[in-house]
Scaffold this active site. Structure first.
Site, PDB file in Angstrom:
ATOM      1  N   ARG A  32       3.643 -10.750   0.370  1.00  0.00           N
ATOM      2  CA  ARG A  32       2.305 -10.176   0.231  1.00  0.00           C
ATOM      3  C   ARG A  32       2.250  -8.763   0.806  1.00  0.00           C
ATOM      4  O   ARG A  32       2.225  -7.781   0.069  1.00  0.00           O
ATOM      5  CB  ARG A  32       1.278 -11.096   0.923  1.00  0.00           C
ATOM      6  CG  ARG A  32      -0.190 -10.801   0.535  1.00  0.00           C
ATOM      7  CD  ARG A  32      -0.840  -9.708   1.343  1.00  0.00           C
ATOM      8  NE  ARG A  32      -0.850  -9.977   2.782  1.00  0.00           N
ATOM      9  CZ  ARG A  32      -1.223  -9.070   3.689  1.00  0.00           C
ATOM     10  NH1 ARG A  32      -1.592  -7.844   3.299  1.00  0.00           N
ATOM     11  NH2 ARG A  32      -1.202  -9.360   4.976  1.00  0.00           N
ATOM     12  N   ASP A  33       2.320  -8.632   2.111  1.00  0.00           N
ATOM     13  CA  ASP A  33       2.233  -7.324   2.757  1.00  0.00           C
ATOM     14  C   ASP A  33       3.450  -6.466   2.425  1.00  0.00           C
ATOM     15  O   ASP A  33       3.355  -5.248   2.285  1.00  0.00           O
ATOM     16  CB  ASP A  33       2.124  -7.522   4.274  1.00  0.00           C
ATOM     17  CG  ASP A  33       1.742  -6.254   5.002  1.00  0.00           C
ATOM     18  OD1 ASP A  33       1.209  -5.337   4.373  1.00  0.00           O
ATOM     19  OD2 ASP A  33       1.979  -6.183   6.222  1.00  0.00           O
ATOM     20  N   HIS A 225       1.522  -8.377  14.923  1.00  0.00           N
ATOM     21  CA  HIS A 225       1.936  -7.828  13.620  1.00  0.00           C
ATOM     22  C   HIS A 225       2.217  -6.344  13.821  1.00  0.00           C
ATOM     23  O   HIS A 225       1.290  -5.537  13.908  1.00  0.00           O
ATOM     24  CB  HIS A 225       0.806  -8.033  12.603  1.00  0.00           C
ATOM     25  CG  HIS A 225       1.129  -7.591  11.217  1.00  0.00           C
ATOM     26  ND1 HIS A 225       1.134  -8.464  10.144  1.00  0.00           N
ATOM     27  CD2 HIS A 225       1.437  -6.378  10.692  1.00  0.00           C
ATOM     28  CE1 HIS A 225       1.424  -7.802   9.035  1.00  0.00           C
ATOM     29  NE2 HIS A 225       1.608  -6.525   9.350  1.00  0.00           N
ATOM     30  N   HIS A 227       4.222  -2.603  12.944  1.00  0.00           N
ATOM     31  CA  HIS A 227       4.915  -1.703  12.026  1.00  0.00           C
ATOM     32  C   HIS A 227       5.850  -0.829  12.854  1.00  0.00           C
ATOM     33  O   HIS A 227       5.604  -0.566  14.024  1.00  0.00           O
ATOM     34  CB  HIS A 227       3.910  -0.856  11.241  1.00  0.00           C
ATOM     35  CG  HIS A 227       3.210  -1.615  10.165  1.00  0.00           C
ATOM     36  ND1 HIS A 227       3.157  -1.179   8.861  1.00  0.00           N
ATOM     37  CD2 HIS A 227       2.542  -2.788  10.178  1.00  0.00           C
ATOM     38  CE1 HIS A 227       2.472  -2.060   8.117  1.00  0.00           C
ATOM     39  NE2 HIS A 227       2.094  -3.040   8.903  1.00  0.00           N
ATOM     40  N   CYS A 258       3.024   1.513   5.678  1.00  0.00           N
ATOM     41  CA  CYS A 258       1.616   1.737   5.986  1.00  0.00           C
ATOM     42  C   CYS A 258       1.103   2.941   5.217  1.00  0.00           C
ATOM     43  O   CYS A 258       1.609   4.051   5.396  1.00  0.00           O
ATOM     44  CB  CYS A 258       1.430   1.961   7.485  1.00  0.00           C
ATOM     45  SG  CYS A 258      -0.269   2.327   7.920  1.00  0.00           S
ATOM     46  N   ASN A 267       7.144  -2.889   7.896  1.00  0.00           N
ATOM     47  CA  ASN A 267       6.913  -3.964   8.852  1.00  0.00           C
ATOM     48  C   ASN A 267       8.164  -4.257   9.672  1.00  0.00           C
ATOM     49  O   ASN A 267       9.278  -3.894   9.296  1.00  0.00           O
ATOM     50  CB  ASN A 267       6.539  -5.247   8.090  1.00  0.00           C
ATOM     51  CG  ASN A 267       5.204  -5.158   7.412  1.00  0.00           C
ATOM     52  OD1 ASN A 267       4.165  -5.086   8.041  1.00  0.00           O
ATOM     53  ND2 ASN A 267       5.226  -5.158   6.081  1.00  0.00           N
TER      54      ASN A 267
END
Length: 322
Positions: A32-33, A225, A227, A258, A267
């Protein structure tokens, strides 16, 4: 020489072993991300195989997709098709991101049992991302969470911009805690504290986790979470785990980036996380060799190498046979 021949990192005791969890849940967000900002649409068949490969590698939580409007995130326009074609592995959870009431309708129609909502800790970001004020986001999310909980769904709350905002700068710790507590009181079972633009440092992470604990929120309700924009994602994760946080978001192969920081490198890579957890002697259930093979496979389909250092090290060794 393959991953098993290379061996695991040396296990070294933590300076504060009493606070370390014995096991860490890896919340895999690659499907997803990791993929949502890809310019070229990835075929649904590839996404389904990606999810299957990650499940085969032992990942127990696979965030599968998001029910956002197709024009907002074209990469995820196939959410319903993907879920219809998904062969759910026994014992694996497949949460999806739900932005609003219509998204919840679609999730329920697809038989989803785990959802996540995406809130933010700053005024400017909520205005730009949700077209609502900081307080108005809760008005939007409250009926979604209440209905989801009433339907027996587990609801996770993402909190973005927990450490820095590209428009507002550093974000006060107490502001993040206030937003997080409101989401928990609304009915979310867990908070994922997001370093959306990758500016956090370990000291800041410790301060935020300790502030939540001081406010009566246990570390069992928190996830992190990160980055890796400034190369701090793994160090930040270690800081959180040292304090007892036992759920960490990561992306296979370090997929994702991002859109608010041009230099963002994506990530935290799941393989890099697994290597660290192995070194700490913490359980996680993932077969690192299989996961590296999966990330190499996906990198080939995306047409570029994985940014994960562990994938580069072990994947290169696998390919060369040296």
């Amino acid at each position: 020489m393959g991953p098993r021949e290379l061996g695991l990192p040396m296990q070294v005791a933590s300076p504060e072993p009493g606070e370390l969890p014995t096991e860490v849940t890896i919340w895999e967000v690659g499907a997803r991300d990791g993929l949502q900002n890809e310019k070229e649409v990835v075929p649904v068949e590839v996404k389904l195989e990606f999810l299957q490969r990650m499940a085969d590698a032992g990942l127990g939580v696979l965030e599968a997709t998001s029910f956002v409007r197709p024009e907002w995130v074209p990469q995820l326009a196939d959410a319903a098709e993907l879920l219809a074609g998904l062969e759910r592995a026994p014992g694996v959870r497949y949460p999806v991101l739900v932005p609003n009431a219509r998204g919840l309708d679609r999730a329920l129609e697809s038989g989803v049992r785990d959802i996540a909502i995406f809130a933010a800790a700053t005024e400017t970001f909520t205005q730009r991302n949700l077209n609502r004020s900081l307080d108005e986001q809760f008005v939007m999310f409250d009926p979604v969470v209440q209905r989801a909980v009433g339907e027996g769904l587990a609801v996770r709350g993402y909190v973005s911009m927990c450490f820095g905002d590209p428009w507002e700068g550093a974000v006060p710790v107490e502001q993040v805690v206030s937003v997080g507590k409101r989401l928990l009181e609304m009915g979310c079972w867990q908070l994922s504290l997001g370093d959306t633009i990758g500016v956090a440092t370990p000291g800041h992470v410790e301060a935020l986790v300790r502030a939540f604990v001081a406010a009566g929120v246990g570390v069992d309700r928190l996830a992190v979470h990160f980055h890796d924009t400034y190369g701090q994602a793994l160090a930040n994760t270690y800081a959180a785990v040292r304090l007892g946080v036992s759920t960490v978001d990561s992306s296979a192969g370090g997929l994702g980036g991002c859109p608010y920081a041009k230099s963002a490198t994506g990530n935290l890579a799941t393989e890099d996380l697994v290597w660290m957890l192995d070194g700490l002697g913490l359980k996680h259930g993932v077969d690192l060799g299989k996961l590296v093979e999966t990330s190499v496979w996906m990198a080939e389909r995306l047409g570029r190498p994985s940014p994960s250092r562990v994938v580069k090290a072990l994947g290169t060794a696998e390919a060369s046979g040296s």
